[in-house]
Design an enzyme around this catalytic site. Structure first.
Site, PDB file in Angstrom:
ATOM      1  N   SER A  26       0.808  -1.239   0.000  1.00 14.03           N
ATOM      2  CA  SER A  26       0.000   0.000   0.000  1.00 14.03           C
ATOM      3  C   SER A  26       0.835   1.281   0.000  1.00 14.03           C
ATOM      4  CB  SER A  26      -0.961   0.008   1.197  1.00 14.03           C
ATOM      5  OG  SER A  26      -0.236   0.029   2.407  1.00 14.03           O
ATOM      6  N   THR A 158     -36.098  29.396 -14.421  1.00  9.16           N
ATOM      7  CA  THR A 158     -36.529  28.141 -13.799  1.00  9.16           C
ATOM      8  C   THR A 158     -36.883  27.237 -14.971  1.00  9.16           C
ATOM      9  OG1 THR A 158     -38.849  28.805 -13.652  1.00  9.16           O
ATOM     10  CG2 THR A 158     -37.478  29.267 -11.730  1.00  9.16           C
ATOM     11  N   HIS A 159     -36.645  25.951 -14.842  1.00 12.59           N
ATOM     12  CA  HIS A 159     -36.869  24.992 -15.945  1.00 12.59           C
ATOM     13  C   HIS A 159     -36.088  25.392 -17.199  1.00 12.59           C
ATOM     14  CE1 HIS A 159     -40.455  23.612 -13.613  1.00 12.59           C
ATOM     15  NE2 HIS A 159     -40.561  24.901 -13.349  1.00 12.59           N
ATOM     16  N   SER A 281     -10.175  24.219 -30.737  1.00  4.69           N
ATOM     17  CA  SER A 281     -10.397  22.917 -31.352  1.00  4.69           C
ATOM     18  C   SER A 281      -9.257  22.637 -32.312  1.00  4.69           C
ATOM     19  CB  SER A 281     -11.725  22.939 -32.118  1.00  4.69           C
ATOM     20  OG  SER A 281     -11.730  21.940 -33.115  1.00  4.69           O
ATOM     21  N   LYS A 287     -13.413  27.839 -32.779  1.00  6.55           N
ATOM     22  CA  LYS A 287     -13.907  27.446 -31.453  1.00  6.55           C
ATOM     23  C   LYS A 287     -13.148  28.089 -30.291  1.00  6.55           C
ATOM     24  CE  LYS A 287     -16.745  24.891 -30.600  1.00  6.55           C
ATOM     25  NZ  LYS A 287     -16.861  23.432 -30.553  1.00  6.55           N
ATOM     26  N   GLU A 294     -15.883  22.502 -17.886  1.00  7.56           N
ATOM     27  CA  GLU A 294     -16.355  21.153 -18.253  1.00  7.56           C
ATOM     28  C   GLU A 294     -15.585  20.070 -17.493  1.00  7.56           C
ATOM     29  OE1 GLU A 294     -17.957  21.542 -22.784  1.00  7.56           O
ATOM     30  OE2 GLU A 294     -15.811  21.705 -22.485  1.00  7.56           O
TER      31      GLU A 294
HETATM   32  N1  ARG Z   1      -1.673  -0.766   5.706  1.00  3.60           N
HETATM   33  C1  ARG Z   1      -2.800  -1.142   6.517  1.00  3.60           C
HETATM   34  C2  ARG Z   1      -3.985  -0.205   6.313  1.00  3.60           C
HETATM   35  O1  ARG Z   1      -3.830   0.811   5.768  1.00  3.60           O
HETATM   36  C3  ARG Z   1      -2.453  -1.120   7.957  1.00  3.60           C
HETATM   37  C4  ARG Z   1      -1.877  -2.404   8.333  1.00  3.60           C
HETATM   38  C5  ARG Z   1      -2.756  -3.217   9.127  1.00  3.60           C
HETATM   39  N2  ARG Z   1      -2.461  -4.545   8.740  1.00  3.60           N
HETATM   40  C6  ARG Z   1      -2.904  -5.624   9.384  1.00  3.60           C
HETATM   41  N3  ARG Z   1      -2.581  -6.746   8.876  1.00  3.60           N
HETATM   42  N4  ARG Z   1      -3.626  -5.553  10.457  1.00  3.60           N
HETATM   43  O2  ARG Z   1      -5.079  -0.513   6.691  1.00  3.60           O
END
Ligand code: ARG
Length: 475
Positions: A26, A158-159, A281, A287, A294
């Site tokens: 992560s 409105t609308h 464009s 354009k 947008e």
């Molecule tokens: N990286 C994990 C999270 O963001 C935290 C780790 C917890 N991991 C675990 N095996 N209890 O949730």
């Protein structure tokens, strides 16, 4: 360490399958928590020293290492591509590299579950502050627009049908009002996350006699420590609230964007965007496209998706921590960044939008937008409103036949259709008169709009004064 060198590798003999290792990794999403994690580590080591598990000297050594790591990462950036499993493992590894066995003692009595919950709450203060800054910029741009055009008429819809004239300033402040409520929502969500989870352990609480009040205070949590360790490690409702506040703000900016795109269309030509925020464009040389607005409008959809994703992740999760929760950051943090960006870009687009006030004023006088006022004039002459409504409807039909506006009806027609009327229609139905009548609180009269501009100026000054105490570095 065993088990492929993981911090949890004790009972594991072999390494993770590389495909799964990548999948569960992560750091690409949570490296932004690095400075919050350093703050959490500082506070936790102090708590360990307070219960006699670290000496003052050891605490000093650890803090020096944390400071050095912080300085390095502030200078060079956090190594988001590092193979460490997550930001907590990265920090621990770096501290062990600097302090040896001392670094390994830091995780005593705590879990990554209470750590990540705490880090995220700390980091969100800064994310909210970035959104508040965007809201401030956008509201300030709208208030500037309102001040410039407090008395400038434009058609009101409105609308998407012409309804009654309004001032350009009133329209700008309408959007500011909605954004002001988004600010309240963000701050309310932040208030509800102002309790400190650290010291909740993995799920059941910590076995150390930690002073959690002191820990909460040190990390700047006004609400003290969380009151239930199962809840503290598994609750993510504050994230859903922030996601909702972002989705709502995104939806509000999107409605503003839509109004401005419509106002820039050739069919209205109420405003034009400056070169700084318009694009051309590749094919059609004539354009000038309102792409800034947008893109803002388009991104609002993704913000709504983030809220749906978080709720769907939580629904059906048993207490307490489950690894599903790791995906929360991947969903919420980009959404918060995107919200802040959309607000800033919308502010820029408003700053670079120039209203064609003459055209807006001319169009405000067309399309029978003063019909309600004509009915009100009949009411003043004693006609019940429902009857007046019918009489004016017939007068509009006749004016359409003649190809004129109500105030241009020939006097003979007025006498025939509206015999009760004794006033000069040209004057009584002129746009400035129509606007000036709407002078009750909340109305579009230029005088009211000026008052609201003044109120907004005071409010913006107060917004500048109240910050979130944000920033991991303050924690
Ligand atoms: N990286 C994990 C999270 O963001 C935290 C780790 C917890 N991991 C675990 N095996 N209890 O949730």
């Amino acid at each position: 360490m065993t088990g492929g060198g993981q911090m949890w590798g004790g009972r594991f003999a072999a390494a993770l399958d590389p495909e799964f290792a990548r999948f569960q990794h992560s750091l690409p999403h949570d490296h932004v928590l690095a400075f919050a994690d350093l703050a959490t580590n500082r506070a936790w080591s102090r708590a360990l020293a307070a219960v006699g598990l670290l000496t003052a000297t050891e605490l000093g050594t650890l803090h020096a290492a944390i400071d050095e790591l912080e300085a390095r990462w502030r200078r060079d950036g956090v190594p988001a591509g590092d193979p460490a499993e997550d930001v907590h493992s990265l920090v621990e590894r770096e501290l062990v590299a600097r302090c040896g066995d001392l670094g390994k003692r830091l995780h005593t009595g705590r879990s990554r579950n209470d750590q990540v919950a705490t880090d995220l709450r700390l980091h969100l203060r800064q994310c909210v502050q970035d959104c508040l800054d965007g809201l401030h910029r956008l509201c300030a741009a709208l208030v500037d627009q309102a001040e410039r055009h407090a008395a400038a008429p434009m058609p009101g819809y409105t609308h998407l049908q012409r309804a009654q004239p309004i001032t350009i300033g009133h329209h700008a402040l309408a959007h500011a009002e909605a954004l002001g409520r988004d600010r309240d929502r963000l701050l309310a969500a932040l208030r509800r996350s102002a309790q400190c989870p650290l010291g909740s352990g993995a799920l059941a609480g910590t076995a150390l006699p930690i002073d959690r009040e002191a820990l909460a205070a040190e990390l700047g949590f006004d609400g003290g420590p969380t009151r239930n360790s199962l809840d503290a490690t598994s609750a993510r409702d504050h994230l859903c609230e922030l996601a909702f506040a972002c989705a709502m703000a995104g939806t509000h900016v999107s409605r503003l964007a839509e109004d401005y795109v419509f106002f820039a269309a050739h069919e209205t030509r109420f405003l034009s965007f400056g070169d700084a925020v318009a694009t051309g464009s590749s094919l059609m040389p004539q354009k000038r496209n309102p792409d800034a607005m947008e893109l803002v409008r388009g991104r609002a959809g993704r913000l709504q998706g983030a809220l749906a994703a978080l709720l769907a992740t939580l629904k059906g999760l048993p207490l307490a921590y489950n690894r599903d929760l790791q995906t929360d950051k991947e969903t919420l943090l980009p959404a918060m960044r995107e919200t802040a960006d959309c607000l800033a870009i919308a502010a820029l687009a408003v700053q670079h939008a120039t209203f064609d006030v003459d055209r807006c004023a001319a169009e405000a006088a067309r399309g029978y937008q003063n019909a309600t006022d004509l009915a009100d004039l009949l009411v003043a002459a004693g006609v019940p409103f429902r009857d007046a409504h019918g009489l004016v409807g017939a007068a509009v039909n006749r004016a359409v036949e003649l190809g004129v506006e109500l105030h241009e009806l020939p006097p003979a027609e007025v006498r025939r259709l509206l015999p009760q009327l004794q006033v000069d229609l040209q004057q009584a139905l002129a746009v400035p008169a129509v606007l000036a009548r709407r002078d009750a609180v909340g109305g579009t009269s230029p005088a009211r709009v000026r008052q609201e501009v003044a109120r907004w100026r005071r409010q913006l000054a107060a917004w500048t004064a109240t910050a979130t105490n944000g920033g991991d570095e303050d924690a």
